[in-house]
Design a protein around this motif. Sequence first.
Motif, short mmCIF file in Angstrom:
data_model
loop_
_atom_site.label_atom_id
_atom_site.label_comp_id
_atom_site.label_asym_id
_atom_site.label_seq_id
_atom_site.Cartn_x
_atom_site.Cartn_y
_atom_site.Cartn_z
N LYS A 273 -4.49 16.81 -5.91
CA LYS A 273 -4.54 16.37 -7.45
C LYS A 273 -3.48 16.83 -8.31
O LYS A 273 -2.98 16.20 -9.10
CB LYS A 273 -5.90 16.72 -8.20
CG LYS A 273 -7.02 16.08 -7.66
CD LYS A 273 -8.44 16.72 -8.26
CE LYS A 273 -9.57 16.00 -7.77
NZ LYS A 273 -10.70 16.39 -8.37
N ASP A 274 -2.76 17.87 -7.68
CA ASP A 274 -1.46 18.54 -8.37
C ASP A 274 -0.40 17.74 -7.91
O ASP A 274 0.67 18.16 -8.57
CB ASP A 274 -1.45 20.04 -8.12
CG ASP A 274 -1.29 20.41 -6.87
OD1 ASP A 274 -1.42 19.54 -5.92
OD2 ASP A 274 -1.16 21.65 -6.51
N GLY A 275 -0.55 17.02 -7.06
CA GLY A 275 0.81 16.10 -6.64
C GLY A 275 1.32 16.43 -5.40
O GLY A 275 2.39 16.04 -5.04
N TYR A 276 0.98 17.78 -4.81
CA TYR A 276 1.56 18.15 -3.60
C TYR A 276 0.91 17.34 -2.29
O TYR A 276 -0.13 16.97 -2.63
CB TYR A 276 1.30 19.40 -3.27
CG TYR A 276 2.31 20.62 -4.21
CD1 TYR A 276 3.67 20.55 -3.78
CD2 TYR A 276 1.75 21.09 -5.08
CE1 TYR A 276 4.47 21.26 -4.57
CE2 TYR A 276 2.73 22.01 -5.95
CZ TYR A 276 3.91 22.01 -5.54
OH TYR A 276 4.72 22.76 -6.27
N VAL A 277 1.31 17.37 -1.19
CA VAL A 277 0.87 16.46 -0.28
C VAL A 277 0.77 17.42 1.03
O VAL A 277 1.76 18.08 1.34
CB VAL A 277 1.74 15.22 0.16
CG1 VAL A 277 1.16 14.45 1.35
CG2 VAL A 277 1.83 14.15 -0.99
N ILE A 278 -0.38 17.50 1.53
CA ILE A 278 -0.38 18.32 2.57
C ILE A 278 -0.59 17.27 4.08
O ILE A 278 -1.20 16.47 4.08
CB ILE A 278 -1.93 19.09 2.72
CG1 ILE A 278 -2.12 20.02 1.44
CG2 ILE A 278 -2.04 19.89 3.76
CD1 ILE A 278 -0.87 21.10 1.08
N ILE A 279 0.16 17.77 5.06
CA ILE A 279 0.30 17.21 6.18
C ILE A 279 -0.06 18.08 7.26
O ILE A 279 0.80 19.28 7.42
CB ILE A 279 1.70 16.59 6.51
CG1 ILE A 279 2.38 15.75 5.22
CG2 ILE A 279 1.94 15.82 7.75
CD1 ILE A 279 3.63 15.29 5.34
N ASN A 280 -1.02 17.65 8.01
CA ASN A 280 -1.25 18.20 9.31
C ASN A 280 -0.68 17.35 10.42
O ASN A 280 -0.82 16.43 10.30
CB ASN A 280 -3.02 18.43 9.51
CG ASN A 280 -3.47 19.59 8.49
OD1 ASN A 280 -3.21 20.62 8.40
ND2 ASN A 280 -4.27 18.99 7.46
N ASP A 281 -0.22 17.94 11.49
CA ASP A 281 0.58 17.35 12.57
C ASP A 281 0.14 18.19 13.78
O ASP A 281 0.23 19.51 14.12
CB ASP A 281 2.09 17.69 12.40
CG ASP A 281 3.23 16.98 13.02
OD1 ASP A 281 2.68 16.64 14.26
OD2 ASP A 281 4.32 17.22 12.50
N TRP A 282 -0.07 17.24 14.71
CA TRP A 282 -0.61 17.77 16.11
C TRP A 282 -0.30 16.75 17.22
O TRP A 282 -0.33 15.55 16.77
CB TRP A 282 -1.96 18.31 16.05
CG TRP A 282 -3.02 17.34 16.12
CD1 TRP A 282 -3.82 16.74 17.17
CD2 TRP A 282 -3.55 16.84 14.82
NE1 TRP A 282 -4.74 15.91 16.70
CE2 TRP A 282 -4.54 15.80 15.33
CE3 TRP A 282 -3.54 16.88 13.63
CZ2 TRP A 282 -5.41 14.71 14.37
CZ3 TRP A 282 -4.07 15.88 12.54
CH2 TRP A 282 -5.24 15.04 13.10
N THR A 283 -0.36 17.05 18.25
CA THR A 283 -0.21 15.94 19.44
C THR A 283 -1.50 16.40 20.40
O THR A 283 -1.75 17.43 20.64
CB THR A 283 1.01 16.40 20.16
OG1 THR A 283 2.37 16.12 19.32
CG2 THR A 283 1.18 15.36 21.41
N GLY A 284 -2.07 15.33 20.80
CA GLY A 284 -3.48 15.45 21.42
C GLY A 284 -4.45 15.08 21.23
O GLY A 284 -4.34 14.11 20.32
N LYS A 285 -5.67 15.38 21.56
CA LYS A 285 -6.88 14.80 21.12
C LYS A 285 -7.27 15.20 19.68
O LYS A 285 -6.63 16.23 19.21
CB LYS A 285 -7.86 14.98 22.13
CG LYS A 285 -7.66 14.57 23.48
CD LYS A 285 -8.88 14.99 24.45
CE LYS A 285 -8.47 14.48 25.67
NZ LYS A 285 -9.55 14.93 26.84
#
Length: 136
Positions: free
Chosen positions: A59-71
């Motif tokens: 809501k504050d305008g930041y974006v959270i990105i979780n990044d992984w490889t696999g299942k």
Amino acid sequence: MNIIKKLTICAVYLLIFCLWLAPKVSAQTSLEIKKADKLFSGFWIDRKTSRQLLIGVEKDGYVIINDWTGKMQDRGSADAYKANIKGEKLIMPPEFEHHAPYAEILILNKKLIYLTKFKDVTGKEVVTRQSFVKRN
């Protein structure tokens, strides 16, 4: 003119000059945040490499990105990044302590394009591009 008036006028001009030089900071409007949420939020996958992204707009305008490889079950070992909304892009400035390059994320033809920019050991600028599709 007495000295107090001269100092006051100088102080006002100095204040105006400093404000004019100050960087222009614009907060994200709620409309920009909603647009980014609609464009980017969700699960994205690059089927060639099994790399997956989970993107959420706060809501504050930041974006959270979780990044992984696999299942999908391997999300506990995901890397997490914070991005800023800039127009219709997500921007991640370089993180020198963790050796993360500058990155931009944008949507092009319903695909998420993840661009990274860095300099190689010779000093030559390198740009990498990876495409993701939205998972349903």
